[in-house]
Scaffold this motif. Structure first.
Motif, PDB file in Angstrom:
ATOM      1  N   ARG A  40      -3.396 -24.889  -0.462  1.00 38.20           N
ATOM      2  CA  ARG A  40      -4.759 -24.375  -0.646  1.00 38.20           C
ATOM      3  C   ARG A  40      -5.073 -24.186  -2.130  1.00 38.20           C
ATOM      4  O   ARG A  40      -6.189 -24.419  -2.588  1.00 38.20           O
ATOM      5  CB  ARG A  40      -4.938 -23.065   0.133  1.00 38.20           C
ATOM      6  CG  ARG A  40      -6.389 -22.602   0.177  1.00 38.20           C
ATOM      7  CD  ARG A  40      -6.591 -21.460   1.146  1.00 38.20           C
ATOM      8  NE  ARG A  40      -5.846 -20.275   0.747  1.00 38.20           N
ATOM      9  CZ  ARG A  40      -5.721 -19.183   1.501  1.00 38.20           C
ATOM     10  NH1 ARG A  40      -6.276 -19.142   2.703  1.00 38.20           N
ATOM     11  NH2 ARG A  40      -5.040 -18.144   1.070  1.00 38.20           N
ATOM     12  N   LYS A  53     -10.711 -20.809  -2.969  1.00 34.89           N
ATOM     13  CA  LYS A  53     -10.438 -19.399  -3.282  1.00 34.89           C
ATOM     14  C   LYS A  53     -10.674 -19.225  -4.774  1.00 34.89           C
ATOM     15  O   LYS A  53      -9.764 -19.397  -5.585  1.00 34.89           O
ATOM     16  CB  LYS A  53      -8.999 -19.052  -2.882  1.00 34.89           C
ATOM     17  CG  LYS A  53      -8.899 -17.683  -2.210  1.00 34.89           C
ATOM     18  CD  LYS A  53      -7.543 -17.463  -1.570  1.00 34.89           C
ATOM     19  CE  LYS A  53      -7.321 -15.992  -1.307  1.00 34.89           C
ATOM     20  NZ  LYS A  53      -8.187 -15.425  -0.266  1.00 34.89           N
ATOM     21  N   TYR A 101     -16.411 -14.369  -5.232  1.00 33.87           N
ATOM     22  CA  TYR A 101     -16.377 -12.908  -5.155  1.00 33.87           C
ATOM     23  C   TYR A 101     -17.425 -12.286  -6.077  1.00 33.87           C
ATOM     24  O   TYR A 101     -18.090 -11.325  -5.709  1.00 33.87           O
ATOM     25  CB  TYR A 101     -14.968 -12.398  -5.467  1.00 33.87           C
ATOM     26  CG  TYR A 101     -14.066 -12.543  -4.265  1.00 33.87           C
ATOM     27  CD1 TYR A 101     -13.896 -11.475  -3.385  1.00 33.87           C
ATOM     28  CD2 TYR A 101     -13.435 -13.736  -3.965  1.00 33.87           C
ATOM     29  CE1 TYR A 101     -13.109 -11.604  -2.267  1.00 33.87           C
ATOM     30  CE2 TYR A 101     -12.645 -13.880  -2.840  1.00 33.87           C
ATOM     31  CZ  TYR A 101     -12.482 -12.809  -1.991  1.00 33.87           C
ATOM     32  OH  TYR A 101     -11.714 -12.934  -0.864  1.00 33.87           O
ATOM     33  N   GLU A 123     -17.802 -15.174   7.991  1.00 34.50           N
ATOM     34  CA  GLU A 123     -16.604 -14.346   7.788  1.00 34.50           C
ATOM     35  C   GLU A 123     -16.988 -12.999   7.203  1.00 34.50           C
ATOM     36  O   GLU A 123     -18.172 -12.708   6.993  1.00 34.50           O
ATOM     37  CB  GLU A 123     -15.588 -15.075   6.918  1.00 34.50           C
ATOM     38  CG  GLU A 123     -16.110 -15.484   5.552  1.00 34.50           C
ATOM     39  CD  GLU A 123     -15.038 -16.232   4.747  1.00 34.50           C
ATOM     40  OE1 GLU A 123     -13.916 -15.732   4.646  1.00 34.50           O
ATOM     41  OE2 GLU A 123     -15.357 -17.317   4.231  1.00 34.50           O
ATOM     42  N   GLY A 175     -13.482 -10.559   2.254  1.00 32.18           N
ATOM     43  CA  GLY A 175     -12.377 -11.467   1.971  1.00 32.18           C
ATOM     44  C   GLY A 175     -11.491 -11.721   3.174  1.00 32.18           C
ATOM     45  O   GLY A 175     -10.300 -11.994   3.016  1.00 32.18           O
ATOM     46  N   ILE A 205      -5.053 -18.486   6.107  1.00 32.76           N
ATOM     47  CA  ILE A 205      -3.748 -18.812   6.686  1.00 32.76           C
ATOM     48  C   ILE A 205      -3.444 -17.840   7.830  1.00 32.76           C
ATOM     49  O   ILE A 205      -2.837 -18.200   8.828  1.00 32.76           O
ATOM     50  CB  ILE A 205      -2.678 -18.798   5.575  1.00 32.76           C
ATOM     51  CG1 ILE A 205      -2.995 -19.920   4.570  1.00 32.76           C
ATOM     52  CG2 ILE A 205      -1.272 -18.966   6.147  1.00 32.76           C
ATOM     53  CD1 ILE A 205      -2.324 -19.772   3.221  1.00 32.76           C
ATOM     54  N   THR A 206      -3.918 -16.608   7.700  1.00 32.07           N
ATOM     55  CA  THR A 206      -3.763 -15.640   8.793  1.00 32.07           C
ATOM     56  C   THR A 206      -4.596 -16.104   9.989  1.00 32.07           C
ATOM     57  O   THR A 206      -4.128 -16.090  11.127  1.00 32.07           O
ATOM     58  CB  THR A 206      -4.220 -14.242   8.339  1.00 32.07           C
ATOM     59  OG1 THR A 206      -3.745 -14.008   7.016  1.00 32.07           O
ATOM     60  CG2 THR A 206      -3.716 -13.171   9.268  1.00 32.07           C
ATOM     61  N   THR A 264      -4.368 -11.949   4.592  1.00 27.44           N
ATOM     62  CA  THR A 264      -3.021 -11.610   4.126  1.00 27.44           C
ATOM     63  C   THR A 264      -2.886 -10.129   3.758  1.00 27.44           C
ATOM     64  O   THR A 264      -1.896  -9.487   4.096  1.00 27.44           O
ATOM     65  CB  THR A 264      -2.670 -12.481   2.906  1.00 27.44           C
ATOM     66  OG1 THR A 264      -2.658 -13.835   3.339  1.00 27.44           O
ATOM     67  CG2 THR A 264      -1.317 -12.111   2.307  1.00 27.44           C
TER      68      THR A 264
HETATM   69  C1  LIG Z   1      -8.230 -15.148   1.041  1.00 30.44           C
HETATM   70  C2  LIG Z   1      -9.458 -15.083   1.892  1.00 30.44           C
HETATM   71  C3  LIG Z   1      -9.398 -15.001   3.305  1.00 30.44           C
HETATM   72  C4  LIG Z   1      -8.111 -14.822   4.065  1.00 30.44           C
HETATM   73  O1  LIG Z   1      -7.172 -15.831   3.868  1.00 30.44           O
HETATM   74  P1  LIG Z   1      -5.626 -15.578   4.177  1.00 30.44           P
HETATM   75  O2  LIG Z   1      -4.978 -16.862   3.821  1.00 30.44           O
HETATM   76  O3  LIG Z   1      -5.519 -15.261   5.626  1.00 30.44           O
HETATM   77  O4  LIG Z   1      -5.205 -14.427   3.341  1.00 30.44           O
HETATM   78  C5  LIG Z   1     -10.595 -15.030   4.004  1.00 30.44           C
HETATM   79  N1  LIG Z   1     -11.790 -15.106   3.373  1.00 30.44           N
HETATM   80  C6  LIG Z   1     -11.884 -15.164   2.021  1.00 30.44           C
HETATM   81  C7  LIG Z   1     -13.216 -15.254   1.398  1.00 30.44           C
HETATM   82  C8  LIG Z   1     -10.719 -15.157   1.246  1.00 30.44           C
HETATM   83  O5  LIG Z   1     -10.828 -15.207  -0.085  1.00 30.44           O
END
Ligand SMILES: *Cc1c(COP(=O)(O)O)cnc(C)c1O
Length: 359
Positions: free
Chosen positions: A94, A195, A200, A231, A234, A262-263, A305
């Motif tokens: 990623r 990411k 953000y 979503e 984060g 990933i979760t 995560t």
């Molecule tokens: C990091 C993130 C997630 C969750 O991702 P994981 O890999 O499960 O930690 C979800 N949404 C956003 C906007 C993120 O930055």
């Protein structure tokens, strides 16, 4: 890798005390890893150095045009005292994808993983001991070409830092969310799947609006039809439809604007392993309201995560307020949470080969 140990590393007794009361992001470990890239020379040899401030020219690209990406992952203590990572190669992949989208260099997967293993091994004493606690790892990359010209940077710096993270799950406090119909997080062709810090930066005003509504977090809807749930802050979202072993566990489909967690991906497998049906769906604000009202939606949770799983209770929007459940985390939410934590901490069999021991 070049290694320069920290002559002022925190003494073990004091470190153990900090780790026992670490909260989240309050303390950083004794070391960090830096690795520079340039268009002409590619990736330099990474260096493990004492944790500390870095100096950058004020005209450095990242300060002006926000060319930055990051990852979030964790190292977990195992029952025998050893330390493991959870799907680190997924973070590596990623990170490379995010880099490509932000016109930053893709770091080779094995170089990325080498930095993770090396820092965790060096600062192993900072990995907390209890289930639900972990060492949070934050790899990131910034554009370091100096100059105000707008173009993809010909220099970049990768840095990896680590912070012990306590168990901050409070089962008596489900998250309340504000469904933002005013602001947009991501549109097709944008950076929603990457990411990057910029996502953000653009989201914080909506987080403020959520707080003004008395809510903990913001929930994003799609940019075009302004009705599909994407979503939360984060974290990704899950909805449980029905009860008991007949329940279906659903999550918004990845349309290109959601961050592919990933979760989120792991829970699709774990829910199946636990005997539930799963689905990736288009779920609208109306579906949320009607599903909660009819009782079809029995549980809602967010996942990522940092918190693993956080139950969602109240949802508020310009169209009203809907409450899921009785203010306590749902049974299936907790079952999935405990299963995820069990795999991560080595107390439940890792049938998917997700766990990697620190070498
Ligand atoms: C990091 C993130 C997630 C969750 O991702 P994981 O890999 O499960 O930690 C979800 N949404 C956003 C906007 C993120 O930055």
């Amino acid at each position: 890798m070049k290694i320069t140990l920290n002559p002022n590393a925190v003494p073990a007794a004091q470190r153990d005390e900090l780790v026992a009361n670490c909260g989240f992001g309050k303390y950083y470990t004794d070391h960090m890893i830096v690795c520079d890239w340039s268009e002409t020379d590619g990736w330099a040899e990474p260096e493990l150095v004492p944790y500390g401030p870095i100096t950058l020219d004020p005209a450095t690209a990242v300060f002006h045009y926000g060319q930055e990406i990051f990852e979030g992952m964790k190292a977990y203590r195992q029952p025998d005292g050893s330390i493991s990572l959870f799907r680190p190669e997924a973070n590596a992949r990623r990170f490379a994808k995010s880099a490509a989208r932000l016109a930053l260099p893709e770091m080779p997967e094995d170089l990325f993983l080498e930095t993770i293993h090396t820092l965790v091994r060096q600062d192993a004493g900072w990995v907390p001991k209890n289930v639900g606690e972990s060492l949070y790892l934050r790899p990131f990359m910034i554009a370091t070409e100096v100059g105000l010209g707008v173009r993809p940077s010909n220099k970049a710096k990768y840095i990896l830092i680590a912070t012990p993270a306590g168990a901050y799950f409070d089962p008596s406090k489900p998250v309340s969310v504000w469904i933002s119909t005013e602001y947009v997080r991501a549109a097709q062709g944008g950076t929603g799947e990457a990411k990057c810090g910029g996502n953000y930066a653009a989201s914080l005003i909506a987080q403020k609006a959520a707080a003004a509504q008395g809510c903990d977090q913001v929930v994003w809807i799609d940019a075009i039809e302004r009705k599909w749930i994407e979503e939360m802050g984060g974290m990704n979202l899950y909805f449980v439809k029905g009860k008991g072993k007949d329940a279906t566990v659903v999550t918004p489909k990845l349309t290109g604007t959601l961050l592919p967690g990933i979760t989120r991906d792991s829970i699709l497998s774990v829910a199946k392993d636990l005997g539930y049906k799963t689905d990736e769906v288009m779920l609208s604000i109306d579906d949320w309201r009607d599903g909660v009202a009819s009782g079809e939606i029995t549980e809602i949770f967010a996942c990522g995560t940092a918190a693993v799983i956080a139950p969602v209770g109240q949802a508020k929007s310009s169209m009203g307020t809907w409450i899921t459940g009785d203010g306590k985390p749902g049974a299936i939410t907790m079952e999935i949470r405990n299963h995820m934590l069990g795999i991560q901490h080595g107390t439940i069999a890792d049938t998917h080969n997700w766990v990697t021991a620190i070498k």
